[in-house]
Design an enzyme around this catalytic site. Structure first.
Site, short mmCIF file in Angstrom:
data_model
loop_
_atom_site.label_atom_id
_atom_site.label_comp_id
_atom_site.label_asym_id
_atom_site.label_seq_id
_atom_site.Cartn_x
_atom_site.Cartn_y
_atom_site.Cartn_z
N LYS A 80 0.95 -1.15 0.17
CA LYS A 80 0.28 -0.12 0.12
C LYS A 80 1.01 1.35 -0.19
CE LYS A 80 -4.46 -1.60 0.64
NZ LYS A 80 -5.66 -1.94 1.06
N LYS A 86 -3.65 -10.65 -6.96
CA LYS A 86 -4.94 -10.80 -6.25
C LYS A 86 -6.24 -9.74 -6.83
CE LYS A 86 -6.14 -8.51 -2.50
NZ LYS A 86 -6.54 -8.08 -0.88
N LYS A 124 -10.49 -4.68 -5.15
CA LYS A 124 -11.74 -3.54 -5.46
C LYS A 124 -10.89 -2.28 -5.83
CE LYS A 124 -12.54 -3.24 -0.63
NZ LYS A 124 -13.13 -4.02 0.32
#
Ligand code: ATP
Ligand code: LTN
Length: 333
Positions: free
Chosen positions: A115, A197, A200
């Site tokens: 992230k 992966k 969203k």
């Protein structure tokens, strides 16, 4: 008398509509645990703040996330459902735990590394201490099991390490939590890049299926899923990641094993297989979507469930937090 039920805790961020990955890896499994365990499910809006959010959107998505949990089969008569920020003890415990978590171990968290490279302009300290708040979520209720997708295993193990360290330093206080990860579907992959992966937050909308997608959209997304050129439906993650991912999804939707699926589509093209996968997803999600729309339209009901959940959670959380405050030496009257 029966032994008390063991506790289960899990959380999901209200950062957008849930993907099929969220459903298969986590949410779908939560209602299945309600009878055997004492379950607590939380919409973790404070975690969502680690990525920049539009306030009105975050508020709306918290409701939507809660409605989706209920629509997926979580029964508020059996399980607690609430919004994290409604129970202030989560962030209060997180502070104490942060003083028992090491800088080095947080820096090793894969999600932090991912992230912070994705959001290089906003590497806030919340992103760094995210797993400590997650540990507080779990430990505040002394949860034994944490049903999550494979990507969260490392965070649950960190919570376990923190719990063990605290118990060692201050005497037995916390249960050591364990992750509960599904055998099939722990890591649903992107439909466009099947070695990544399904997420969203992916910029390519074709890479994920949302639980709120219409039947048409779901069919289109599966039809354009990236596969390979050998035309055989066979489970081989290494060499056929796209087909193996679709087989995993189909297996969870239908309960069929991989061998059975290979036989079913023996000698048939990928087109037929992809259509069958899409239909299995559409059929599974249809009743969930209907229920979701019904619950979302009934705001008083939804608010009632969340209020009641938060009240019961605060009561439990307060007991544990007082114990922790006493053990660490905070003055109490
Ligand atoms: P983002 O992809 O934007 O980082 P997310 O989709 O991972 O967010 P979370 O709220 O972080 O959403 O995850 C909720 C639950 O869904 C977690 O238990 C996580 O392990 C699970 N999960 C998320 N993506 C997948 C996936 N592709 N396959 C299986 N489980 C998943
Ligand atoms: N980090 C989790 C969400 C989460 C969670 C939790 C999961 C926050 N607190 C406690 C299980 C238990 C994620 O899915 N990214």
């Amino acid at each position: 008398m029966d032994a008390p039920k063991k506790r289960v805790f899990s959380g999901i961020q209200p950062t957008g509509a849930f993907t099929l990955g969220n459903y298969i890896g986590a949410v779908r499994n939560w209602p299945l645990l309600q009878d055997e365990y004492d379950c607590i499910y939380c919409v973790v809006d404070q975690h969502a703040l680690t990525i920049r959010q539009v306030p009105a959107e975050l508020r709306k998505r918290s409701y939507e996330a809660a409605a989706m949990l209920l629509a997926s089969g979580i029964d508020p008569q059996k399980s607690l459902v609430f919004i994290q920020s409604h129970v202030p003890q989560h962030s209060q415990l997180a502070w104490v735990l942060s003083c028992n978590a090491q800088y080095g171990e947080l820096g090793r968290m894969t999600q932090f590394k991912d992230k912070s490279s994705k959001h290089a302009d906003n590497i806030n300290t919340g992103l760094f201490t995210y797993p400590v708040l997650m540990a507080a979520d779990i430990m505040l209720y002394n949860a034994h099991y944490v049903p999550v997708g494979g990507d969260q295993k490392q965070h649950v193990e960190l919570a376990r390490d923190i719990a063990q360290r605290f118990n060692g330093a201050y005497s037995e206080t916390f249960v050591l939590p364990q992750p509960m990860i599904p055998k099939v579907g722990a890591r649903v992959m992107s439909l466009q890049e099947p070695t990544k992966k399904m997420s969203k937050s992916d910029a390519n909308e074709k890479s994920f299926v949302l639980m709120t997608d219409s039947a048409d959209v779901i069919m289109k997304k599966f039809k354009s899923a990236v596969t390979d050129s050998d035309g055989v439906v066979r489970y081989d993650v290494e060499n056929k990641p796209g087909i193996s991912n679709l087989m995993g999804i189909y297996s969870v939707m239908t309960g069929k094993g991989f061998e059975e699926i290979e036989k079913e589509f023996d000698g048939q093209g990928y087109g037929t297989f992809k259509t069958a996968v899409a239909e299995s997803v559409i059929d599974t999600l249809r009743p969930v979507q209907d229920e979701y729309n019904r619950i979302l339209a009934d705001k008083p009901y939804l608010e009632g469930v969340l209020k009641d959940g938060a009240e019961k959670a605060r009561y439990q959380a307060n007991k544990l937090l007082s114990k922790v405050y006493r053990k660490v030496g905070f003055a109490q009257f």
